[in-house]
Design an enzyme around this catalytic site. Structure first.
Site, PDB file in Angstrom:
ATOM      1  N   CYS A   1      -9.882 -28.651  96.343  1.00 45.21           N
ATOM      2  CA  CYS A   1      -8.833 -28.978  96.968  1.00 45.21           C
ATOM      3  C   CYS A   1      -7.544 -28.479  96.596  1.00 45.21           C
ATOM      4  CB  CYS A   1      -8.815 -30.690  96.713  1.00 45.21           C
ATOM      5  SG  CYS A   1     -10.176 -31.381  96.961  1.00 45.21           S
TER       6      CYS A   1
ATOM      7  N   HIS B   1      -2.004 -32.731  99.588  1.00 45.67           N
ATOM      8  CA  HIS B   1      -3.393 -32.932  99.547  1.00 45.67           C
ATOM      9  C   HIS B   1      -3.798 -34.172 100.390  1.00 45.67           C
ATOM     10  CE1 HIS B   1      -7.781 -32.651  99.540  1.00 45.67           C
ATOM     11  NE2 HIS B   1      -7.737 -33.112  98.479  1.00 45.67           N
TER      12      HIS B   1
ATOM     13  N   ASN C   1     -10.851 -36.426 103.871  1.00 51.36           N
ATOM     14  CA  ASN C   1     -10.481 -35.460 102.960  1.00 51.36           C
ATOM     15  C   ASN C   1     -11.134 -34.251 103.115  1.00 51.36           C
ATOM     16  OD1 ASN C   1     -10.222 -33.862 100.731  1.00 51.36           O
ATOM     17  ND2 ASN C   1     -10.562 -35.306  99.013  1.00 51.36           N
TER      18      ASN C   1
END
Ligand code: ACO
Length: 324
Positions: free
Chosen positions: A111, A251, A281
């Protein structure tokens, strides 16, 4: 020499998987998912692949920047869900878009991947090695998710986002503060074994459990503590205070993480745009695809001050302060 982003693009798979769809697959509810994560739906790749999504996002970023694929000096693909072990995704993307003059490589920092890749591009350009870079974050996480595990399968989605970055000598513009860090000892908190890797003890090939395993609570605690710290360090480098920043492009893991970070920085949630409700996500694709959404909806004006921040498996984290 600094770098500025002069083009953005993104690509999402066609299929949408809603929370209602997930209710039919595992013991969960739309209310639980929305309340704990903020996610309503996500896109799942069927005919699309990691490289096809990345290539599409790159084509759109080049078009937005008014550049041709042959103009690209450096192409970095941030990705932890490559469909091929060899060749790596960046070589497939180079071929798909015709970036024949580019140096290409992959970077896997989950990520934090896009943040790390953009900082790498910055370093190459700042030192005069290359004049520009196409940086893309892409994931097809749906292929490494255990769709019977309700603690992880509700969180993730597939997609790609790309930026075209080039050298600028305009005073005060571009990337002004950069921080990145890693805590390798915390790796077991969020991990996935390589499916293609033969286990020498059992001779099982591939590993049976090559799925994402996560201690959600630990990731949550790490994110709400580490991310504000690294943003503050990047702000110090740039000489800005948290309230000077127009938009925080973080993020997109979980709305509660974003709210906690906003609170810790003492900044209103209005300055924290999000699209995780619609895409979930998407790991390394999250920041560039949100940037592209903001760019195309006219929300990014020249000279705006932005913070980008990525965090996740590794555990890794990073922040960039920039003037658009
Ligand atoms: N539906 C219904 N119930 C669920 C689900 C689900 N999908 N998942 C877990 N539960 C249950 C648990 O089993 C538990 O039940 P119990 O009390 O009977 O044991 C209960 O809900 C509470 O579980 P918790 O894990 O304590 O729930 P929490 O409020 O911590 O939320 C979450 C879980 C959303 C994962 C949270 O910990 C979180 O946001 N962590 C951050 C991790 C993250 O976002 N990771 C994404 C990848 S990493 C990255 O990108 C940074």
């Amino acid at each position: 020499m600094r770098i500025r982003i002069s083009g953005t693009g993104s690509a999402l798979p066609k299929k949408i998987l809603t929370n209602a769809d997930l209710e039919k697959m595992v013991d969960t509810s739309d209310a639980w998912i929305r309340e704990r994560t903020g996610i309503r739906e996500r896109h799942i790749a069927e005919e699309e692949t990691t490289s096809s999504l990345a290539a599409e996002a790159c084509r759109r970023a080049l078009e937005n920047a008014g550049k041709k694929a042959e103009d690209v000096d450096l192409l970095i693909v941030a990705c932890c869900t490559a469909e091929m072990m060899l060749p790596c995704t960046s070589f497939q993307v180079q071929d798909a878009i015709g970036a024949v003059n580019a140096t290409v490589f992959d970077l896997n920092a989950a990520c934090s991947g896009f943040l790390f890749a953009l900082q790498t591009a910055h370093t190459y350009i700042a030192t005069g090695v290359y004049k520009n870079a196409l940086v893309v974050g892409v994931e097809v996480l749906s292929r490494i998710i255990d769709w019977t595990d309700r603690t992880t399968c509700v969180l993730f989605g597939d997609g790609a986002g790309a930026v075209f970055a080039e050298a600028t000598d305009e005073e005060g513009m571009g990337l002004l503060g950069l921080v990145q860090g890693s805590i390798g000892s915390r790796g077991p908190v969020l991990q996935c074994k390589a499916g293609h890797y033969r286990d020498v003890a059992t001779e099982i090939f591939p590993y049976k459990d090559s799925y994402v395993h996560m201690d959600g609570g630990e990731v949550y605690k790490f994110a709400v503590r580490q991310v504000p710290d690294c943003i503050e360090k990047a702000l110090e480098q740039s000489g800005f205070a948290p309230e000077d920043i127009d938009l925080y492009v973080l993020h997109q893991a979980n709305i509660r993480i974003i709210e906690a970070i906003a609170k810790r920085l003492g900044v209103s949630m209005d300055r924290f745009p999000y699209n995780l409700d619609r895409v979930g996500n998407t790991s390394s694709a999250a920041i560039p695809s949100l940037l592209d959404e903001l760019n195309h909806s006219g929300k990014l004006k020249k000279g705006m001050k932005l913070v980008l921040s990525g965090f996740g498996a590794g555990l890794g984290y990073g922040a960039i302060v920039m003037r658009w």
